[in-house]
Design a protein around this motif. Structure first.
Motif, PDB file in Angstrom:
ATOM      1  N   UNK A 116      -8.979 124.304  36.002  1.00  0.00           N
ATOM      2  CA  UNK A 116      -8.167 123.361  35.233  1.00  0.00           C
ATOM      3  C   UNK A 116      -9.019 122.286  34.572  1.00  0.00           C
ATOM      4  N   UNK A 117     -10.166 121.986  35.157  1.00  0.00           N
ATOM      5  CA  UNK A 117     -11.008 120.923  34.604  1.00  0.00           C
ATOM      6  C   UNK A 117     -11.666 121.333  33.287  1.00  0.00           C
ATOM      7  N   UNK A 118     -11.550 122.610  32.908  1.00  0.00           N
ATOM      8  CA  UNK A 118     -12.141 123.081  31.643  1.00  0.00           C
ATOM      9  C   UNK A 118     -11.144 123.029  30.484  1.00  0.00           C
ATOM     10  N   UNK A 119      -9.910 122.638  30.750  1.00  0.00           N
ATOM     11  CA  UNK A 119      -8.875 122.661  29.716  1.00  0.00           C
ATOM     12  C   UNK A 119      -8.858 121.343  28.943  1.00  0.00           C
ATOM     13  N   UNK A 120      -9.228 121.376  27.659  1.00  0.00           N
ATOM     14  CA  UNK A 120      -9.427 120.145  26.895  1.00  0.00           C
ATOM     15  C   UNK A 120      -8.157 119.347  26.612  1.00  0.00           C
ATOM     16  N   UNK A 136     -12.587 117.733  42.819  1.00  0.00           N
ATOM     17  CA  UNK A 136     -13.792 117.532  42.006  1.00  0.00           C
ATOM     18  C   UNK A 136     -13.663 116.285  41.118  1.00  0.00           C
ATOM     19  N   UNK A 137     -13.811 115.130  41.733  1.00  0.00           N
ATOM     20  CA  UNK A 137     -13.551 113.858  41.058  1.00  0.00           C
ATOM     21  C   UNK A 137     -14.367 113.714  39.775  1.00  0.00           C
ATOM     22  N   UNK A 138     -15.660 114.068  39.823  1.00  0.00           N
ATOM     23  CA  UNK A 138     -16.512 113.914  38.641  1.00  0.00           C
ATOM     24  C   UNK A 138     -16.017 114.779  37.495  1.00  0.00           C
ATOM     25  N   UNK A 139     -15.621 116.016  37.789  1.00  0.00           N
ATOM     26  CA  UNK A 139     -15.117 116.911  36.738  1.00  0.00           C
ATOM     27  C   UNK A 139     -13.799 116.392  36.170  1.00  0.00           C
ATOM     28  N   UNK A 163     -14.071 107.484  46.707  1.00  0.00           N
ATOM     29  CA  UNK A 163     -14.862 107.732  45.498  1.00  0.00           C
ATOM     30  C   UNK A 163     -14.022 107.722  44.236  1.00  0.00           C
ATOM     31  N   UNK A 164     -12.841 108.297  44.299  1.00  0.00           N
ATOM     32  CA  UNK A 164     -12.041 108.501  43.088  1.00  0.00           C
ATOM     33  C   UNK A 164     -11.676 107.229  42.328  1.00  0.00           C
ATOM     34  N   UNK A 165     -11.097 106.222  42.969  1.00  0.00           N
ATOM     35  CA  UNK A 165     -10.578 105.086  42.181  1.00  0.00           C
ATOM     36  C   UNK A 165     -11.557 104.452  41.186  1.00  0.00           C
ATOM     37  N   UNK A 166     -12.815 104.174  41.549  1.00  0.00           N
ATOM     38  CA  UNK A 166     -13.679 103.538  40.541  1.00  0.00           C
ATOM     39  C   UNK A 166     -14.142 104.481  39.432  1.00  0.00           C
ATOM     40  N   UNK A 167     -14.076 105.782  39.642  1.00  0.00           N
ATOM     41  CA  UNK A 167     -14.593 106.738  38.660  1.00  0.00           C
ATOM     42  C   UNK A 167     -13.578 107.175  37.625  1.00  0.00           C
ATOM     43  N   UNK A 168     -12.309 107.053  37.939  1.00  0.00           N
ATOM     44  CA  UNK A 168     -11.297 107.671  37.085  1.00  0.00           C
ATOM     45  C   UNK A 168     -10.614 106.680  36.156  1.00  0.00           C
ATOM     46  N   UNK A 169     -10.168 107.212  35.021  1.00  0.00           N
ATOM     47  CA  UNK A 169      -9.468 106.387  34.033  1.00  0.00           C
ATOM     48  C   UNK A 169      -8.031 106.881  33.850  1.00  0.00           C
ATOM     49  N   UNK A 170      -7.528 107.621  34.806  1.00  0.00           N
ATOM     50  CA  UNK A 170      -6.168 108.149  34.754  1.00  0.00           C
ATOM     51  C   UNK A 170      -5.466 107.818  36.059  1.00  0.00           C
TER      52      UNK A 170
END
Length: 184
Positions: A116-120, A136-139, A163-170
């Protein structure tokens, strides 16, 4: 039992014919007791499969989807697969380049479906009530269109929660640690 099977088959045929005859962009086969996607439907829909943008296969008994399903309906924008017995997706899910939303809640995923992480175009992922521990938080953070992922009622490991909260914008929806889904 045969009567119920016959009624289920007739219901599927009726719904498929409605989609073809009306030129609809939606195929709704929710609650049809399907254990697999019927092969005959590919033939019936061959002239309109590119026009179908939403498929609902919710609350069936699906254990898997085939690569043919993914490549046949490559123009999908939404895919509703909640309430089945799915535990993985075929790698050909990458053919769904226009997919904006996928609902995989209430299935049996133990591993996050990383394809799913490859779907633009993917904006919304619902994986509520599965058995996913690691994500896969980074992906996910690198996905250009992702706006929301629902991971409530999954036994996520503590590392993902930190790890997730500071890395994500969603929006990443998670249950409190140890929370269990309410009984139906």
């Amino acid at each position: 039992m045969l009567k119920k099977m016959g009624e289920a088959v007739a219901r599927v045929a009726r719904k498929v014919n409605e989609t073809v005859e009306s030129g609809s962009d939606t195929l709704d086969l929710a609650e049809c007791k399907l254990v697999s996607f019927p092969i005959g439907i590919y033939k019936v829909l061959r002239n309109v499969s590119g026009q179908i943008h939403l498929i609902t296969l919710a609350n069936n008994e699906l254990k898997s989807l085939t690569s043919k399903f993914m490549t046949t309906f490559s123009q999908l924008r939404e895919l509703h697969l909640e309430g089945n017995f799915l535990h993985r997706l075929p790698s050909e899910v990458s053919a769904l380049q226009h997919l904006k939303a996928i609902d995989l809640s209430r299935n049996q995923f133990q591993d996050f479906p990383e394809q799913l992480t490859t779907l633009p175009a993917l904006e919304t992922i619902n994986l509520e009530e599965n058995e996913i521990v690691d994500v896969p938080v980074e992906k996910l953070a690198a996905m250009p269109a992702l706006r929301s992922i629902n991971l409530r009622f999954n036994p996520l490991n503590a590392e993902v929660r930190v790890i997730a909260p500071p890395l994500i914008k969603f929006d990443m929806l998670m249950s409190p640690e140890g929370a269990r889904a309410p009984l139906p």
